[in-house]
Design a protein around this motif. Sequence first.
Motif, PDB file in Angstrom:
ATOM      1  N   LYS A   7       0.996  -1.068   0.299  1.00  0.00           N
ATOM      2  CA  LYS A   7       0.684   0.288   0.172  1.00  0.00           C
ATOM      3  C   LYS A   7       1.241   1.431  -0.204  1.00  0.00           C
ATOM      4  CE  LYS A   7      -3.623  -1.814   2.354  1.00  0.00           C
ATOM      5  NZ  LYS A   7      -5.143  -1.689   3.623  1.00  0.00           N
ATOM      6  N   GLY A   8       0.502   2.040  -0.252  1.00  0.00           N
ATOM      7  CA  GLY A   8       0.953   3.808  -0.674  1.00  0.00           C
ATOM      8  C   GLY A   8       1.822   3.102  -1.718  1.00  0.00           C
ATOM      9  N   ALA A   9       2.327   2.310  -2.978  1.00  0.00           N
ATOM     10  CA  ALA A   9       3.048   2.042  -3.466  1.00  0.00           C
ATOM     11  C   ALA A   9       3.134   3.163  -4.517  1.00  0.00           C
ATOM     12  CB  ALA A   9       3.046   0.697  -4.145  1.00  0.00           C
ATOM     13  N   ILE A  10       4.257   3.860  -5.046  1.00  0.00           N
ATOM     14  CA  ILE A  10       4.419   5.241  -6.221  1.00  0.00           C
ATOM     15  C   ILE A  10       4.612   4.454  -7.065  1.00  0.00           C
ATOM     16  CG2 ILE A  10       5.555   6.579  -6.915  1.00  0.00           C
ATOM     17  CD1 ILE A  10       6.180   7.653  -4.603  1.00  0.00           C
ATOM     18  N   ALA A  11       3.094   4.828  -8.509  1.00  0.00           N
ATOM     19  CA  ALA A  11       3.288   4.539  -9.816  1.00  0.00           C
ATOM     20  C   ALA A  11       4.609   4.548 -10.531  1.00  0.00           C
ATOM     21  CB  ALA A  11       2.120   4.655 -10.508  1.00  0.00           C
ATOM     22  N   ALA A  44      12.106  -5.632   3.198  1.00  0.00           N
ATOM     23  CA  ALA A  44      13.509  -4.672   2.250  1.00  0.00           C
ATOM     24  C   ALA A  44      14.769  -4.869   2.923  1.00  0.00           C
ATOM     25  CB  ALA A  44      13.577  -3.321   2.354  1.00  0.00           C
ATOM     26  N   GLU A  45      14.971  -5.729   4.362  1.00  0.00           N
ATOM     27  CA  GLU A  45      15.504  -6.149   5.073  1.00  0.00           C
ATOM     28  C   GLU A  45      15.976  -7.500   5.110  1.00  0.00           C
ATOM     29  OE1 GLU A  45      15.437  -5.288   9.137  1.00  0.00           O
ATOM     30  OE2 GLU A  45      15.784  -2.861   8.352  1.00  0.00           O
ATOM     31  N   SER A  46      14.725  -8.535   5.108  1.00  0.00           N
ATOM     32  CA  SER A  46      14.846  -9.969   5.090  1.00  0.00           C
ATOM     33  C   SER A  46      15.025 -10.459   3.731  1.00  0.00           C
ATOM     34  CB  SER A  46      13.937 -11.006   5.766  1.00  0.00           C
ATOM     35  OG  SER A  46      12.664  -9.909   4.846  1.00  0.00           O
ATOM     36  N   LEU A  47      15.104  -9.658   2.947  1.00  0.00           N
ATOM     37  CA  LEU A  47      15.291  -9.674   1.805  1.00  0.00           C
ATOM     38  C   LEU A  47      16.688  -9.274   0.804  1.00  0.00           C
ATOM     39  CD1 LEU A  47      13.318  -8.700  -1.732  1.00  0.00           C
ATOM     40  CD2 LEU A  47      16.125  -8.553  -2.134  1.00  0.00           C
ATOM     41  N   ILE A  48      17.132  -9.400   1.602  1.00  0.00           N
ATOM     42  CA  ILE A  48      19.028  -9.329   1.431  1.00  0.00           C
ATOM     43  C   ILE A  48      19.354 -10.323   1.991  1.00  0.00           C
ATOM     44  CG2 ILE A  48      21.011  -8.233   2.008  1.00  0.00           C
ATOM     45  CD1 ILE A  48      20.032  -5.841   3.551  1.00  0.00           C
ATOM     46  N   GLU A  82      12.829   2.249  -0.324  1.00  0.00           N
ATOM     47  CA  GLU A  82      13.980   3.351  -0.946  1.00  0.00           C
ATOM     48  C   GLU A  82      15.156   3.593  -1.616  1.00  0.00           C
ATOM     49  OE1 GLU A  82      13.863   5.032   3.503  1.00  0.00           O
ATOM     50  OE2 GLU A  82      11.443   4.898   3.939  1.00  0.00           O
ATOM     51  N   LYS A  83      14.653   4.679  -1.920  1.00  0.00           N
ATOM     52  CA  LYS A  83      16.207   4.549  -3.000  1.00  0.00           C
ATOM     53  C   LYS A  83      17.450   4.436  -2.013  1.00  0.00           C
ATOM     54  CE  LYS A  83      15.898   8.055  -5.997  1.00  0.00           C
ATOM     55  NZ  LYS A  83      16.133   9.137  -6.413  1.00  0.00           N
ATOM     56  N   ALA A 102      20.245  -5.707  -7.900  1.00  0.00           N
ATOM     57  CA  ALA A 102      19.966  -4.043  -7.526  1.00  0.00           C
ATOM     58  C   ALA A 102      19.875  -3.263  -8.864  1.00  0.00           C
ATOM     59  CB  ALA A 102      20.545  -3.570  -6.153  1.00  0.00           C
ATOM     60  N   ALA A 103      20.887  -3.303  -9.403  1.00  0.00           N
ATOM     61  CA  ALA A 103      21.342  -2.486 -11.430  1.00  0.00           C
ATOM     62  C   ALA A 103      20.037  -3.061 -11.936  1.00  0.00           C
ATOM     63  CB  ALA A 103      22.736  -2.910 -11.748  1.00  0.00           C
ATOM     64  N   MET A 104      19.363  -4.158 -11.795  1.00  0.00           N
ATOM     65  CA  MET A 104      18.637  -4.616 -13.066  1.00  0.00           C
ATOM     66  C   MET A 104      17.533  -3.763 -11.937  1.00  0.00           C
ATOM     67  SD  MET A 104      17.489  -7.015 -15.205  1.00  0.00           S
ATOM     68  CE  MET A 104      16.113  -7.205 -15.907  1.00  0.00           C
ATOM     69  N   TYR A 105      17.019  -3.707 -10.840  1.00  0.00           N
ATOM     70  CA  TYR A 105      15.473  -2.638 -10.240  1.00  0.00           C
ATOM     71  C   TYR A 105      15.913  -1.238 -10.868  1.00  0.00           C
ATOM     72  CZ  TYR A 105      12.540  -0.820  -6.840  1.00  0.00           C
ATOM     73  OH  TYR A 105      11.402  -0.358  -6.702  1.00  0.00           O
ATOM     74  N   ILE A 106      17.160  -0.827 -10.491  1.00  0.00           N
ATOM     75  CA  ILE A 106      17.182   0.880 -10.602  1.00  0.00           C
ATOM     76  C   ILE A 106      17.217   0.959 -12.140  1.00  0.00           C
ATOM     77  CG2 ILE A 106      19.024   2.420 -11.233  1.00  0.00           C
ATOM     78  CD1 ILE A 106      20.211   1.356  -7.966  1.00  0.00           C
ATOM     79  N   ARG A 107      17.308   0.111 -13.319  1.00  0.00           N
ATOM     80  CA  ARG A 107      17.308   0.117 -14.556  1.00  0.00           C
ATOM     81  C   ARG A 107      15.818  -0.080 -14.702  1.00  0.00           C
ATOM     82  NH1 ARG A 107      15.892   1.258 -18.216  1.00  0.00           N
ATOM     83  NH2 ARG A 107      16.554   0.866 -20.805  1.00  0.00           N
ATOM     84  N   MET A 108      14.688  -0.316 -13.841  1.00  0.00           N
ATOM     85  CA  MET A 108      13.771  -0.711 -14.410  1.00  0.00           C
ATOM     86  C   MET A 108      13.138   0.807 -13.804  1.00  0.00           C
ATOM     87  SD  MET A 108      12.978  -4.604 -14.329  1.00  0.00           S
ATOM     88  CE  MET A 108      11.626  -4.726 -15.041  1.00  0.00           C
ATOM     89  N   THR A 109      13.168   1.521 -12.631  1.00  0.00           N
ATOM     90  CA  THR A 109      12.354   2.023 -12.158  1.00  0.00           C
ATOM     91  C   THR A 109      12.881   3.673 -12.270  1.00  0.00           C
ATOM     92  OG1 THR A 109      13.675   0.842  -9.936  1.00  0.00           O
ATOM     93  CG2 THR A 109      11.793  -0.050 -10.463  1.00  0.00           C
ATOM     94  N   PHE A 110      14.469   3.806 -12.311  1.00  0.00           N
ATOM     95  CA  PHE A 110      14.600   4.916 -11.900  1.00  0.00           C
ATOM     96  C   PHE A 110      14.320   5.678 -12.918  1.00  0.00           C
ATOM     97  CE2 PHE A 110      17.246   4.696  -7.869  1.00  0.00           C
ATOM     98  CZ  PHE A 110      16.677   3.716  -7.494  1.00  0.00           C
TER      99      PHE A 110
END
Length: 266
Positions: A7-11, A44-48, A82-83, A102-110
């Motif tokens: 919830k509260g995710a940004i499009a 986000a922490e346990s995913l590490i 968060e960024k 993380a690089a793949m996610y940054i390429r898709m969202t940033f």
Amino acid sequence: MANTTVKGAIAIHGQNPQFLVETVIRNRIWESNYWKEHCFALTAESLIDQAIALRCIGGVYGNQRPTEFLCLLLKLLQLQPEKEILIEYLQADEFKYMRALAAMYIRMTFSAVEVYELLEPLMKDFRKLRYRDMAGYSLTHFDEFIHSLLTEERVCDIILPRKAKRSILEENGEIGPRKSRLLDAMEGKSNDRSRSSSRSRSRSRSPSKSPYRSRSPSTSRSRSRTPSENGRYVSRSPSRSLSRSPDRSRTGSMSPERMDIDPTNV
């Protein structure tokens, strides 16, 4: 509920972040055992821990099964961390697969500017990565993976969002020119060569010993004599032989005018 976006995710790019993954692949991820067993209730922490345990990157393999890499990527899109957290993922040098995730996610969202600024420095990472696809396992390198994220349209069976080209961003002044490590290395070598050449020139221009001092006595003596027609040597040095003075007469006697002797005493 386990497959819904937080919830509260940004499009992102005008749509739900999970919709950046194609519908067919997304449904296969939700149906996979890894998603149900290891991705449930992750934060986000346990995913590490799961990202550190990765042993390969890739898309789908075998009977269109998604890799663990794709499952964790979809989980990141669902959580939308968060960024600052993503940058921490990216700076973890010792965990290369988490860094690739993380690089793949940054390429898709940033944005395009942030993608170039964050991913281009990773081109200096030349470590090997294990890649899995329909053909099986293969080896690639981290810099090749980053280059594909910046240049290709599809990576790991995921269609990447469109972004502006770097040349256009440079023309608009949104980003500076790219600094090539190869160009810096070539400039460093040219500077070293110029320094070495200047040092060699300075050494060659240093005062050397006079050639006249290095001559041996034998050479000087040999040059003072020249062979005559009879095979004898005649010295060219100033002769010490007595020459007749112009004051003396040709007969060898002195002129009476210069005699001071009294003739009566003779």
